[in-house]
Design a protein around this motif. Structure first.
Motif, mmCIF file in Angstrom:
data_model
loop_
_atom_site.group_PDB
_atom_site.id
_atom_site.type_symbol
_atom_site.label_atom_id
_atom_site.label_comp_id
_atom_site.label_asym_id
_atom_site.label_seq_id
_atom_site.Cartn_x
_atom_site.Cartn_y
_atom_site.Cartn_z
ATOM 1 N N GLY A 237 0.911 -1.325 0.240
ATOM 2 C CA GLY A 237 -0.079 -0.162 -0.029
ATOM 3 C C GLY A 237 0.732 1.321 -0.017
ATOM 4 O O GLY A 237 0.637 2.347 -0.801
ATOM 5 N N HIS A 238 2.034 1.240 0.705
ATOM 6 C CA HIS A 238 3.011 2.469 0.878
ATOM 7 C C HIS A 238 3.619 2.528 -0.506
ATOM 8 O O HIS A 238 3.878 3.812 -0.903
ATOM 9 N N LEU A 239 3.916 1.548 -1.332
ATOM 10 C CA LEU A 239 4.881 1.492 -2.505
ATOM 11 C C LEU A 239 3.734 2.300 -3.564
ATOM 12 O O LEU A 239 4.093 3.058 -4.482
ATOM 13 N N LEU A 240 2.578 1.914 -3.462
ATOM 14 C CA LEU A 240 1.457 2.536 -4.212
ATOM 15 C C LEU A 240 1.170 3.904 -3.883
ATOM 16 O O LEU A 240 1.181 4.910 -4.848
ATOM 17 N N ALA A 241 0.937 4.450 -2.437
ATOM 18 C CA ALA A 241 0.277 5.606 -2.099
ATOM 19 C C ALA A 241 1.332 6.614 -1.703
ATOM 20 O O ALA A 241 0.918 7.958 -1.616
ATOM 21 N N ILE A 242 2.531 6.515 -1.389
ATOM 22 C CA ILE A 242 3.249 7.443 -0.602
ATOM 23 C C ILE A 242 3.514 8.578 -1.825
ATOM 24 O O ILE A 242 3.471 9.680 -1.288
ATOM 25 N N ASP A 243 3.568 8.445 -2.998
ATOM 26 C CA ASP A 243 3.649 9.350 -3.924
ATOM 27 C C ASP A 243 2.755 10.516 -4.189
ATOM 28 O O ASP A 243 2.760 11.433 -4.762
ATOM 29 N N TYR A 244 1.362 9.789 -3.887
ATOM 30 C CA TYR A 244 0.317 10.450 -4.143
ATOM 31 C C TYR A 244 -0.316 11.240 -2.677
ATOM 32 O O TYR A 244 -0.771 12.182 -2.852
ATOM 33 N N THR A 245 -0.481 10.604 -1.655
ATOM 34 C CA THR A 245 -0.938 11.143 -0.585
ATOM 35 C C THR A 245 0.010 10.998 0.757
ATOM 36 O O THR A 245 -0.566 11.524 1.760
ATOM 37 N N GLY A 246 1.007 10.409 0.374
ATOM 38 C CA GLY A 246 2.047 10.226 1.637
ATOM 39 C C GLY A 246 1.661 8.811 2.412
ATOM 40 O O GLY A 246 2.403 8.042 3.270
ATOM 41 N N CYS A 247 0.574 8.132 1.805
ATOM 42 C CA CYS A 247 0.153 6.919 2.352
ATOM 43 C C CYS A 247 -0.804 6.968 3.663
ATOM 44 O O CYS A 247 0.129 6.931 4.678
ATOM 45 N N GLY A 248 -1.852 7.139 3.629
ATOM 46 C CA GLY A 248 -2.339 6.951 5.210
ATOM 47 C C GLY A 248 -2.671 5.597 5.366
ATOM 48 O O GLY A 248 -2.000 5.121 6.224
ATOM 49 N N ILE A 249 -3.667 4.931 4.823
ATOM 50 C CA ILE A 249 -4.431 3.798 4.948
ATOM 51 C C ILE A 249 -4.564 3.377 6.421
ATOM 52 O O ILE A 249 -4.977 2.295 6.762
ATOM 53 N N ASN A 250 -4.367 4.281 7.413
ATOM 54 C CA ASN A 250 -4.507 4.031 8.490
ATOM 55 C C ASN A 250 -4.945 5.335 9.504
ATOM 56 O O ASN A 250 -4.038 6.173 9.733
ATOM 57 N N PRO A 251 -6.333 5.881 9.484
ATOM 58 C CA PRO A 251 -6.719 6.828 10.217
ATOM 59 C C PRO A 251 -5.959 7.363 11.463
ATOM 60 O O PRO A 251 -5.499 8.454 11.806
ATOM 61 N N ALA A 252 -5.497 6.335 12.381
ATOM 62 C CA ALA A 252 -4.908 6.513 13.624
ATOM 63 C C ALA A 252 -3.540 7.008 13.165
ATOM 64 O O ALA A 252 -3.125 8.382 14.027
ATOM 65 N N ARG A 253 -2.879 6.593 12.526
ATOM 66 C CA ARG A 253 -1.403 6.995 12.021
ATOM 67 C C ARG A 253 -1.595 8.391 11.582
ATOM 68 O O ARG A 253 -0.591 9.353 11.864
ATOM 69 N N SER A 254 -2.626 8.928 10.718
ATOM 70 C CA SER A 254 -2.707 10.066 10.117
ATOM 71 C C SER A 254 -3.265 10.928 11.091
ATOM 72 O O SER A 254 -2.684 12.279 11.274
ATOM 73 N N PHE A 255 -3.938 10.859 12.026
ATOM 74 C CA PHE A 255 -4.259 11.521 12.982
ATOM 75 C C PHE A 255 -3.454 12.289 14.187
ATOM 76 O O PHE A 255 -3.228 13.339 14.437
ATOM 77 N N GLY A 256 -2.504 11.062 14.456
ATOM 78 C CA GLY A 256 -1.401 11.566 15.172
ATOM 79 C C GLY A 256 -0.441 12.446 14.747
ATOM 80 O O GLY A 256 -0.127 13.578 15.298
ATOM 81 N N SER A 257 -0.146 12.358 13.489
ATOM 82 C CA SER A 257 0.643 13.533 12.840
ATOM 83 C C SER A 257 0.049 14.773 12.635
ATOM 84 O O SER A 257 0.703 15.856 12.977
ATOM 85 N N ALA A 258 -1.155 14.805 12.532
ATOM 86 C CA ALA A 258 -2.127 15.919 12.074
ATOM 87 C C ALA A 258 -2.270 16.663 13.375
ATOM 88 O O ALA A 258 -1.957 18.077 13.576
#
Length: 271
Positions: free
Chosen positions: A181-202
């Motif tokens: 999933g990260h190999l796909l999405a890093i270049d587009y969104t930074g790769c979330g696929i995990n709301p908790a991981r995104s929430f911590g950084s935000a």
């Protein structure tokens, strides 16, 4: 709900989710930030982020944590995975809510610690997920949906106790799915696929621009994977009463950590 609330095993599982999530976030986001530190032998060169390194860090850390606490909590470590298992009627609503709370808290604590460790970095965004240039909100949402869909589908398929053809390591398979999933999405969104991981950084970076994408996308992807797997690809035979009983009472057979049979598999079904 009351029966679960009184069990030590339940709270042990919640703590395991918090601890494993904290370690996962610290290791994975820490690997993504590492390239920003100057190379001692050649401070004039500007290094670029290695997407393969970051993808492997996320995937291997998930696999390691799943192997470490999977027998205690199931090692969801992702609200989208928890939602998928909830819709698949493998956990109760109360457990799902407590898991998501523990996951978000673990992500916030780990990101806060990482903020202190990397405080010398200028413009440190702490792995904040954001849309890349040229990617609009709809496109980013689509990437998050697809990347999360394949992850939750992998989780459901590799942990399906009706299967007898899975001879490899389920934690490793799930970890590789995270890396994919990260190999796909890093270049587009930074790769979330995990709301908790995104929430911590935000939260720690105090930047919630387009943050809804990193909740809505994984939720849609995870829910779609659960419904498609359970009702189309591998329909379950449990009747509605049994499925609802798991949602409300959470009365499922789990590992007995103090028992003699430590090799028995978890059977997520009503007692």
């Amino acid at each position: 709900m009351a029966s679960e609330f009184k069990k030590k095993m339940f709270w042990r599982a919640v703590v395991a989710e918090f601890l494993a999530m904290s370690l996962f976030i610290f290791i994975s986001i820490g690997s993504a930030l590492g390239f920003n530190f100057p190379v001692v032998a050649n401070k004039t060169s500007t290094r670029s982020q290695d997407n393969v390194k970051v993808s492997l860090a996320f995937g291997l850390s998930i696999a390691t944590m799943a192997q470490s606490v999977g027998h205690i909590s199931g090692a969801h470590l992702n609200p989208a995975v928890t939602l998928g298992l909830l819709l698949s009627c493998q956990i109760s609503i109360f457990k799902a809510l407590m898991y998501i709370l523990a996951q978000c808290l673990g992500a916030v604590v780990a990101t806060a610690i990482l903020s202190g460790v990397t405080s010398s970095l200028p413009g440190n965004t702490l792995g904040l997920n954001a849309l890349s240039g040229g990617i609009n909100a709809g496109q980013g949402l689509g990437i998050e949906i697809i990347a999360t869909f394949q992850l939750v589908l992998c989780v459901l398929a590799t942990t399906d106790r009706r299967r007898n053809d899975v001879s490899g390591s389920a934690p490793l398979a799930i970890g590789l799915s995270v890396a994919l999933g990260h190999l796909l999405a890093i270049d587009y969104t930074g790769c979330g696929i995990n709301p908790a991981r995104s929430f911590g950084s935000a939260l720690i970076a105090n930047n919630f621009e387009n943050h809804w994408i990193f909740w809505v996308g994984p939720i849609i992807g995870g829910a779609s994977a659960a419904l498609i797997y359970d009702f189309i690809l591998a329909p379950r035979t449990s009747d509605l009463t049994d499925r609802m009983k798991v949602w409300t009472s959470g009365q499922v057979e789990e590992y007995d950590l103090e028992g003699d049979d430590m090799n028995s598999r978890v059977e997520m079904k009503p007692k």
